[in-house]
Design a protein around this motif. Sequence first.
Motif, PDB file in Angstrom:
ATOM      1  N   ARG A 129      12.885  -4.164  -7.668  1.00  0.00           N
ATOM      2  CA  ARG A 129      12.372  -5.014  -6.594  1.00  0.00           C
ATOM      3  C   ARG A 129      12.537  -4.276  -5.273  1.00  0.00           C
ATOM      4  N   PHE A 130      12.022  -4.883  -4.209  1.00  0.00           N
ATOM      5  CA  PHE A 130      12.156  -4.343  -2.861  1.00  0.00           C
ATOM      6  C   PHE A 130      13.550  -4.668  -2.323  1.00  0.00           C
ATOM      7  N   VAL A 131      14.278  -3.667  -1.846  1.00  0.00           N
ATOM      8  CA  VAL A 131      15.599  -3.861  -1.252  1.00  0.00           C
ATOM      9  C   VAL A 131      15.434  -3.838   0.269  1.00  0.00           C
ATOM     10  N   SER A 132      15.829  -4.927   0.925  1.00  0.00           N
ATOM     11  CA  SER A 132      15.557  -5.098   2.354  1.00  0.00           C
ATOM     12  C   SER A 132      16.643  -4.481   3.228  1.00  0.00           C
ATOM     13  N   ILE A 133      16.197  -3.641   4.156  1.00  0.00           N
ATOM     14  CA  ILE A 133      17.103  -3.114   5.174  1.00  0.00           C
ATOM     15  C   ILE A 133      17.297  -4.137   6.279  1.00  0.00           C
ATOM     16  N   LEU A 134      16.235  -4.817   6.647  1.00  0.00           N
ATOM     17  CA  LEU A 134      16.308  -5.773   7.748  1.00  0.00           C
ATOM     18  C   LEU A 134      17.252  -6.921   7.428  1.00  0.00           C
ATOM     19  N   ILE A 142      14.573   3.067  -0.310  1.00  0.00           N
ATOM     20  CA  ILE A 142      13.442   3.870  -0.772  1.00  0.00           C
ATOM     21  C   ILE A 142      12.427   2.927  -1.401  1.00  0.00           C
ATOM     22  N   HIS A 143      11.183   2.983  -0.909  1.00  0.00           N
ATOM     23  CA  HIS A 143      10.144   2.037  -1.286  1.00  0.00           C
ATOM     24  C   HIS A 143       8.969   2.750  -1.948  1.00  0.00           C
ATOM     25  N   LEU A 144       8.136   1.947  -2.614  1.00  0.00           N
ATOM     26  CA  LEU A 144       6.881   2.450  -3.167  1.00  0.00           C
ATOM     27  C   LEU A 144       5.751   2.397  -2.153  1.00  0.00           C
ATOM     28  N   GLU A 145       5.923   1.602  -1.100  1.00  0.00           N
ATOM     29  CA  GLU A 145       4.919   1.475  -0.047  1.00  0.00           C
ATOM     30  C   GLU A 145       5.580   1.731   1.302  1.00  0.00           C
ATOM     31  N   ARG A 146       4.806   2.191   2.259  1.00  0.00           N
ATOM     32  CA  ARG A 146       5.358   2.447   3.586  1.00  0.00           C
ATOM     33  C   ARG A 146       5.620   1.130   4.312  1.00  0.00           C
ATOM     34  N   PRO A 147       6.871   0.860   4.716  1.00  0.00           N
ATOM     35  CA  PRO A 147       7.157  -0.374   5.445  1.00  0.00           C
ATOM     36  C   PRO A 147       6.469  -0.372   6.805  1.00  0.00           C
ATOM     37  N   ALA A 148       6.078  -1.561   7.248  1.00  0.00           N
ATOM     38  CA  ALA A 148       5.348  -1.662   8.506  1.00  0.00           C
ATOM     39  C   ALA A 148       6.226  -2.095   9.675  1.00  0.00           C
ATOM     40  N   ARG A 258       1.665   8.771  -7.037  1.00  0.00           N
ATOM     41  CA  ARG A 258       2.165   7.736  -6.142  1.00  0.00           C
ATOM     42  C   ARG A 258       3.186   8.372  -5.189  1.00  0.00           C
ATOM     43  N   SER A 259       3.669   7.586  -4.231  1.00  0.00           N
ATOM     44  CA  SER A 259       4.596   8.115  -3.210  1.00  0.00           C
ATOM     45  C   SER A 259       5.828   7.234  -3.089  1.00  0.00           C
ATOM     46  N   TYR A 260       6.929   7.858  -2.686  1.00  0.00           N
ATOM     47  CA  TYR A 260       8.135   7.147  -2.280  1.00  0.00           C
ATOM     48  C   TYR A 260       8.324   7.324  -0.778  1.00  0.00           C
ATOM     49  N   TRP A 261       8.775   6.250  -0.115  1.00  0.00           N
ATOM     50  CA  TRP A 261       9.056   6.264   1.321  1.00  0.00           C
ATOM     51  C   TRP A 261      10.514   5.906   1.544  1.00  0.00           C
TER      52      TRP A 261
END
Length: 294
Positions: A129-134, A142-148, A258-261
Amino acid sequence: MFDWNDLRYFLELQRSGRLLTAARRLNTTHATVARHIEAIEKSLGTALFVQHAQGYELTPAGETLLKHAEAMENVALLAQEDITQSSAPLGKIRLGVTEGLGIMFLASRMDGLFQRYPGLEVELVAVPRFVSILNREAEISIHLERPAADLLVTRKLTDYSLALYASQAYLDRSPALRSREDLARHAWIGYVDDLLFSQELMFLNSFCRNPRVVFHSTSVIAQQQAARSGLGIAVLPCYMASGDPTLVPLLPDETIRRSYWISTRRELHKSVRLRVLWDYVVQLCEREQGLLLP
């Protein structure tokens, strides 16, 4: 003036959305959390939260307080960083990452980091799952999509390749697989579509228009195990599957990228222990390009 200590409870309730969850994270009771929220609301003379069936949401006054509370928290964190780094270098840092990269790539390659920085302690949160920094679930993510989010410092960590794999036992009992057109005749292994945490994981249709998926899992590691047991064809990161002797790579020209961010909060980017881990992970991925992008 309200008690500054109340802000800890305010921030945790805002991040978790529920009294019981906030209480568990703060190692206290839900009544204690509620009491601190009531105290700060009474001091400010306004409601900070509205309770809904889904949990607690901030009022406009709560949104205003949140900006100041997070700024105060950041100052406290940076002060702690400055002091602890002078008396006891490094310390604990939490890295949130998707489970495939975390468990099958990073975990076995961290020894060099600890040899270089024996005072460092890393918490690896490797989950599907997505792990939130905020929300302070991790200091680096580290994400699969670039955070906005504007509050984050983000850069591309690496590209990586995914390919088709199956066990020899499955191939022996299944129709011949010589070209892309043959894929529709085979059984597939994939994700649970309505539980996907990223659109970047919707890739089965890139290989087959109407795949016959016989096994679904939210875990890429479970998918690899299912492929090893002979359930069907799986789309797996090459860094996970290319060295697996129980899996056979299929149709070598049929791969996707695919990419990691990698991200962190902007105000923490100068933290010594954060930069140590950040730089190590970036350099590790640069060194392992042959595995990530074979």
